[in-house]
Design an enzyme around this catalytic site. Structure first.
Site, PDB file in Angstrom:
ATOM      1  N   ASP A  36      46.425  52.099  31.498  1.00 33.65           N
ATOM      2  CA  ASP A  36      47.851  51.865  31.735  1.00 33.65           C
ATOM      3  C   ASP A  36      48.252  52.312  33.135  1.00 33.65           C
ATOM      4  OD1 ASP A  36      48.006  50.985  29.223  1.00 33.65           O
ATOM      5  OD2 ASP A  36      49.287  52.596  28.442  1.00 33.65           O
ATOM      6  N   ALA A  37      47.699  53.483  33.554  1.00 31.09           N
ATOM      7  CA  ALA A  37      48.111  54.045  34.837  1.00 31.09           C
ATOM      8  C   ALA A  37      47.749  53.083  35.980  1.00 31.09           C
ATOM      9  CB  ALA A  37      47.434  55.391  35.047  1.00 31.09           C
ATOM     10  N   ASP A  40      50.159  50.209  35.915  1.00 33.66           N
ATOM     11  CA  ASP A  40      51.433  50.628  36.502  1.00 33.66           C
ATOM     12  C   ASP A  40      51.366  50.595  38.028  1.00 33.66           C
ATOM     13  OD1 ASP A  40      52.543  50.976  34.012  1.00 33.66           O
ATOM     14  OD2 ASP A  40      52.128  53.120  33.919  1.00 33.66           O
ATOM     15  N   SER A  85      62.056  45.330  28.293  1.00 32.22           N
ATOM     16  CA  SER A  85      61.094  46.408  28.472  1.00 32.22           C
ATOM     17  C   SER A  85      61.842  47.621  29.017  1.00 32.22           C
ATOM     18  CB  SER A  85      60.026  45.931  29.445  1.00 32.22           C
ATOM     19  OG  SER A  85      58.999  46.884  29.491  1.00 32.22           O
ATOM     20  N   GLU A 119      64.381  60.244  22.754  1.00 29.67           N
ATOM     21  CA  GLU A 119      63.553  59.792  21.626  1.00 29.67           C
ATOM     22  C   GLU A 119      62.087  59.834  22.034  1.00 29.67           C
ATOM     23  OE1 GLU A 119      64.777  55.800  20.739  1.00 29.67           O
ATOM     24  OE2 GLU A 119      66.880  56.366  20.720  1.00 29.67           O
ATOM     25  N   LYS A 121      58.535  57.980  22.614  1.00 32.44           N
ATOM     26  CA  LYS A 121      58.084  56.626  22.950  1.00 32.44           C
ATOM     27  C   LYS A 121      56.837  56.351  22.119  1.00 32.44           C
ATOM     28  CE  LYS A 121      57.289  53.643  26.936  1.00 32.44           C
ATOM     29  NZ  LYS A 121      56.268  52.859  26.304  1.00 32.44           N
ATOM     30  N   ASP A 123      53.673  54.613  20.679  1.00 35.37           N
ATOM     31  CA  ASP A 123      52.675  53.722  21.271  1.00 35.37           C
ATOM     32  C   ASP A 123      52.219  52.711  20.228  1.00 35.37           C
ATOM     33  OD1 ASP A 123      51.037  52.615  23.111  1.00 35.37           O
ATOM     34  OD2 ASP A 123      49.557  54.229  23.126  1.00 35.37           O
ATOM     35  N   ARG A 142      57.624  40.736  20.308  1.00 38.08           N
ATOM     36  CA  ARG A 142      58.446  40.605  21.506  1.00 38.08           C
ATOM     37  C   ARG A 142      58.081  39.363  22.319  1.00 38.08           C
ATOM     38  NH1 ARG A 142      58.371  45.493  25.596  1.00 38.08           N
ATOM     39  NH2 ARG A 142      56.269  44.752  25.929  1.00 38.08           N
ATOM     40  N   GLU A 178      59.203  49.891  16.548  1.00 44.26           N
ATOM     41  CA  GLU A 178      57.787  49.865  16.898  1.00 44.26           C
ATOM     42  C   GLU A 178      56.946  49.936  15.629  1.00 44.26           C
ATOM     43  OE1 GLU A 178      57.773  49.652  20.185  1.00 44.26           O
ATOM     44  OE2 GLU A 178      55.748  50.131  20.857  1.00 44.26           O
ATOM     45  N   TYR A 230      64.373  51.870  16.467  1.00 46.83           N
ATOM     46  CA  TYR A 230      65.017  52.639  17.541  1.00 46.83           C
ATOM     47  C   TYR A 230      66.121  51.904  18.278  1.00 46.83           C
ATOM     48  CZ  TYR A 230      61.189  50.256  20.047  1.00 46.83           C
ATOM     49  OH  TYR A 230      60.295  49.333  20.521  1.00 46.83           O
ATOM     50  N   LYS A 319      56.781  58.610  31.015  1.00 45.64           N
ATOM     51  CA  LYS A 319      55.397  58.434  30.563  1.00 45.64           C
ATOM     52  C   LYS A 319      54.646  59.753  30.618  1.00 45.64           C
ATOM     53  CE  LYS A 319      54.276  53.890  30.480  1.00 45.64           C
ATOM     54  NZ  LYS A 319      53.149  53.206  30.291  1.00 45.64           N
ATOM     55  N   CYS A 413      13.479  54.595  38.215  1.00 50.91           N
ATOM     56  CA  CYS A 413      14.337  53.845  37.294  1.00 50.91           C
ATOM     57  C   CYS A 413      13.958  54.157  35.847  1.00 50.91           C
ATOM     58  CB  CYS A 413      14.175  52.351  37.575  1.00 50.91           C
ATOM     59  SG  CYS A 413      15.027  51.323  36.368  1.00 50.91           S
ATOM     60  N   CYS A 416      12.441  50.518  34.465  1.00 48.10           N
ATOM     61  CA  CYS A 416      11.187  49.888  34.905  1.00 48.10           C
ATOM     62  C   CYS A 416      10.260  50.873  35.621  1.00 48.10           C
ATOM     63  CB  CYS A 416      11.482  48.702  35.809  1.00 48.10           C
ATOM     64  SG  CYS A 416      12.184  49.185  37.393  1.00 48.10           S
ATOM     65  N   CYS A 431      18.202  50.498  41.697  1.00 49.40           N
ATOM     66  CA  CYS A 431      16.865  50.033  41.352  1.00 49.40           C
ATOM     67  C   CYS A 431      16.748  48.683  42.053  1.00 49.40           C
ATOM     68  CB  CYS A 431      16.722  49.858  39.837  1.00 49.40           C
ATOM     69  SG  CYS A 431      15.196  48.998  39.421  1.00 49.40           S
ATOM     70  N   CYS A 436      13.596  44.111  36.990  1.00 51.39           N
ATOM     71  CA  CYS A 436      13.803  45.279  36.126  1.00 51.39           C
ATOM     72  C   CYS A 436      14.488  44.804  34.835  1.00 51.39           C
ATOM     73  CB  CYS A 436      14.676  46.298  36.853  1.00 51.39           C
ATOM     74  SG  CYS A 436      15.345  47.561  35.762  1.00 51.39           S
TER      75      CYS A 436
HETATM   76  S1  IVH Z   1      63.985  51.067  23.546  1.00 55.40           S
HETATM   77  C1  IVH Z   1      66.256  47.762  25.536  1.00 55.40           C
HETATM   78  N1  IVH Z   1      62.902  53.115  22.353  1.00 55.40           N
HETATM   79  O1  IVH Z   1      58.262  50.919  24.769  1.00 55.40           O
HETATM   80  C2  IVH Z   1      65.399  48.926  25.235  1.00 55.40           C
HETATM   81  N2  IVH Z   1      61.470  51.435  23.201  1.00 55.40           N
HETATM   82  O2  IVH Z   1      57.422  50.386  27.505  1.00 55.40           O
HETATM   83  C3  IVH Z   1      64.272  48.566  24.394  1.00 55.40           C
HETATM   84  N3  IVH Z   1      59.101  51.832  22.751  1.00 55.40           N
HETATM   85  O3  IVH Z   1      59.378  47.610  24.877  1.00 55.40           O
HETATM   86  C4  IVH Z   1      63.290  49.605  24.135  1.00 55.40           C
HETATM   87  N4  IVH Z   1      59.337  53.719  21.674  1.00 55.40           N
HETATM   88  O4  IVH Z   1      58.183  48.474  22.699  1.00 55.40           O
HETATM   89  C5  IVH Z   1      62.690  51.953  22.988  1.00 55.40           C
HETATM   90  N5  IVH Z   1      62.098  54.966  21.234  1.00 55.40           N
HETATM   91  C6  IVH Z   1      61.875  53.813  21.867  1.00 55.40           C
HETATM   92  C7  IVH Z   1      60.582  53.295  22.039  1.00 55.40           C
HETATM   93  C8  IVH Z   1      60.419  52.103  22.720  1.00 55.40           C
HETATM   94  C9  IVH Z   1      58.489  52.815  22.098  1.00 55.40           C
HETATM   95  C10 IVH Z   1      58.400  50.697  23.386  1.00 55.40           C
HETATM   96  C11 IVH Z   1      59.100  49.373  23.257  1.00 55.40           C
HETATM   97  C12 IVH Z   1      59.391  48.975  24.672  1.00 55.40           C
HETATM   98  C13 IVH Z   1      58.284  49.671  25.392  1.00 55.40           C
HETATM   99  C14 IVH Z   1      58.513  49.781  26.877  1.00 55.40           C
END
Ligand code: IVH
Length: 686
Positions: A36-37, A40, A85, A119, A121, A123, A142, A178, A230, A319, A413, A416, A431, A436
């Site tokens: 992911d990093a 990003d 997102s 809240e 997040k 995964d 989505r 989620e 959420y 994150k 190696c 081989c 090698c 090989c």
């Molecule tokens: S709110 C308009 N709340 O993270 C706002 N998203 O990286 C919509 N996700 O698309 C998202 N936990 O799939 C919201 N507590 C949370 C979440 C959350 C996980 C996901 C979600 C979003 C993604 C973005």
């Protein structure tokens, strides 16, 4: 191709391509290829380039998009309220900077208390549930944020999702949340896989995604998926809600699972306290989180702040950094890749980190092992950045047993037994034995892999078996396999053979660039392959080209050019080309017409220095779109591109002949649209 060596147009195109590719791999195929990093970072680089070059912005850039386009497996669902997102922050400073933007957006003084909901997040996979008059009528992914996939049948099997809301539910309520796979269920599933001799699942998120996309809902049902709500989507009817907190409480009263680990805060220190706490407590949960989400609580303030095309301005993801754990380094082995590169890797006592069990981790090369000073027997720190690549950070010296000897890179190696070589100024050891067995094996796997010729079914086991049975020795042999002989091997039933044969046949028509990638030429990657295929137009021309001819292509550096030329000069490459011809593979590059010929017949002269183009790359950009790039201005010149310090004679001639003069930004648009924009001075004259 390196970042530095490319002009912004090429780099932006490259980044858009890469991001689109990784979006598909992550969102649709549930098989991320990079952490992911790293993803990003690509998005950040593209965003920065688009900001620096607004003339290159396009409406469908991945920086303005969410997720991936919906697949064809499930019916499309148009979201009545887009599923957006979130913007990301990676530390508390970035989070604090966002609260500053929120305050400015709301036009309140700094220091005025703004209420936020914090809240977790989760995964998992974003889901929209639609209830009409209390009945669950639809569950949708989505997708690209506007259109998702209808997975209602599968969603109905998730036991924590109510099919029916209590009396008094509104006419329409859409619940966003989620879907996730609890860690305990994930582990149990993997134990069952192992017991059945099947491969383990990579991590809970991808397994949840795969479970949701099953054609057979009974498989989804067996997985034990769960859900946290959420957010609200469309709501018609229902109580008047003033805050997000009230919305979550209402969802809870409707019987939807809402995560209890939420907190309303009114100051930045309280917010940071929440994020800091979950750094430490992420493993106390029975589900995976990848951070926190902070949302402006007041719905009126949310409306005031609004959204960009991708994400709301009233919410921010925080994150969590990649996870780190310690475990025992049992040994260091060396693997031989397709180019002969000898890569040391750590054999670890299995450890659950970053959402999956890690047993091996790359150590990259001899220097890295030395710098990190990790020794078999050490306790080491392991990090799993995102979903894919585990990394050994270093030893815990306090726990090093006495007298532990440093590890020595092997001199020969392991496959081989030929001596390994480390070229001067190279970080890697190789090698160099072209036959090989390890090299051949990984070369053939790579050729048949997804990134190259994509021959389904031709994986590690099959390749190893075919080599062992002397059915193949190199990639060219794939196209003359004796299928009758394959059919006689045990575990190769009729259907397996038929499928494999069909997959090999299908690969004959892959683009020339895929074939070039599959050859595994050192330093040479997908963008180089595309450039060569379209520039030379066929494999023979590429194989006959000198290093200088190859290096003359914009975007191909001298090292790549030399490597390609050396490769095709070898007898084994020439043998391969013969085998490919005999096997009737597609050896033609894309037709020139594949690049939109927006400049067909137009003569464009460039004078002066351009920021984003060398002289050659500007000429190549014009010619590849069907245009001409003469060295002087004439009546026939369609436009003159004026850079820094333009030539006086070209300028004068353009003025005399009233040829439109355009700047670099207009040139960039010209390359995209074929339209010549005349400037103010021009318009005045007309
Ligand atoms: S709110 C308009 N709340 O993270 C706002 N998203 O990286 C919509 N996700 O698309 C998202 N936990 O799939 C919201 N507590 C949370 C979440 C959350 C996980 C996901 C979600 C979003 C993604 C973005």
């Amino acid at each position: 191709m390196t970042k530095e060596a490319t002009d912004p147009i090429t780099r932006i195109a490259e980044l858009r391509g890469q991001i689109a590719h990784h979006n598909l791999a992550y969102h649709q195929q549930d098989k991320p290829e990079i952490p992911d990093a790293e993803y990003d970072l690509l998005v950040r680089e593209l965003t920065a380039l688009e900001e620096a070059h607004p003339e290159l912005a396009v409406p469908d850039s991945p920086t303005g998009q969410v997720g991936a386009p919906p697949s064809a497996t499930f019916a499309p669902v148009q979201h009545s309220v887009p599923m957006q997102s979130l913007d990301n922050s990676f530390d508390n400073d970035e989070l604090t900077a966002w609260t500053g933007r929120v305050a400015r957006g709301l036009e309140v003084d700094e220091g005025t208390a703004i209420g936020y909901m914090c809240e977790l997040k989760i995964d998992g996979i974003a889901l929209s549930l639609r209830y009409e008059n209390g009945r669950l009528v639809q569950g949708a992914t989505r997708g690209n944020g506007r259109v998702g996939e209808d997975i209602t049948a599968n969603i109905r099997t998730v036991s924590v999702i109510p099919q029916q809301l209590p009396a008094g539910a509104p006419e329409v309520v859409e619940v966003r949340g989620e879907v996730y796979l609890p860690v305990a269920k994930f582990n149990a599933l993997n134990e069952a896989q192992e017991a059945a001799g099947l491969p383990r699942y990579a991590n809970p998120r991808n397994t949840a995604a795969g479970s949701l996309r099953q054609k057979d809902p009974t498989i989804t049902a067996s997985r034990g998926l769960a859900f946290w709500a959420y957010q609200l989507g469309q709501v018609t009817g229902g109580p008047k809600l003033n805050t997000h907190e009230e919305a979550l409480n209402w969802l809870e009263r409707l019987g939807l699972p809402v995560n209890p680990e939420r907190r309303r805060v009114q100051s930045i220190p309280e917010m940071i306290d929440f994020t800091t706490q979950w750094h430490e407590r992420r493993h106390d949960l029975d589900y995976e989180i990848d951070g926190a989400v902070i949302k402006v609580d007041s719905l009126a303030q949310q409306r005031q702040l609004g959204s960009t095309s991708r994400a709301p301005r009233w919410a921010m993801a925080y994150k969590l950094p990649p996870e780190e754990r310690t475990t025992k380094l049992l040994d260091i082995h060396v693997s031989i890749g397709r180019t002969g590169k000898a890569t040391p890797f750590a054999v670890l006592e299995p450890i659950f980190v970053g959402g999956s069990t890690v047993q091996i981790a790359t150590l990259h090369n001899d220097d890295q092992v030395r710098i990190k000073d990790v020794r078999p027997g050490d306790t080491v720190i392991v990090r799993k950045a995102g979903d894919v690549i585990p990394e050994v950070l270093g030893p815990v010296l306090a726990e090093r047993p006495e007298g532990l000897a440093p590890w020595e890179f092997p001199t020969h190696c392991p496959s081989c037994s030929q001596p390994l070589e480390r070229p001067p100024d190279e970080a890697h050891t190789f090698c160099v034995n072209p036959v090989c067995p390890s090299r051949q094996q990984s070369q053939i796997e790579y050729f048949a892999g997804r990134g190259a010729m994509d021959i389904e079914g031709m994986g590690e086991m099959v390749v190893a078996r075919f080599i062992q049975e002397e059915l193949i020795t190199d990639v060219g042999d794939i196209y003359s396999i004796d299928w009758d002989k394959v059919g006689q091997l045990d575990r190769f039933g009729e259907t397996t053979v038929q499928n494999l044969r069909a997959a090999v046949d299908a690969s004959r028509q892959r683009p020339l660039a895929s074939l070039l990638i599959g050859l595994g030429i050192r330093h040479f990657g997908p963008s180089g392959a595309e450039l060569l295929a379209s520039h030379f137009g066929n494999l023979d021309a590429i194989a006959a080209a000198s290093a200088d001819e190859i290096a003359a292509i914009d975007g191909v550096g001298p090292v790549i050019a030399q490597s390609v030329a050396d490769y095709f000069a070898s007898g084994s490459a020439q043998d391969l080309v013969k085998k490919f011809k005999k096997g009737e593979l597609n050896l033609q590059g894309p037709k020139k017409a594949d690049v939109p010929q927006v400049l067909a017949g137009l003569a464009i002269v460039v004078t002066g220095t351009l920021e984003g183009f060398s002289r050659d790359s500007a000429a190549e950009a014009i010619k590849s779109r069907g245009g001409k790039n003469p060295g002087s201005v004439s009546k026939k010149t369609a436009a003159v591109v004026i850079g820094e310090n333009p030539g006086a004679s070209k300028l004068g001639k353009a003025e005399d002949l009233e040829v439109p003069m355009i700047d670099e930004a207009a040139f960039v648009r010209l390359l995209q649209t074929g339209e010549i924009e005349t400037g103010e001075a021009e318009r005045d004259r007309q």
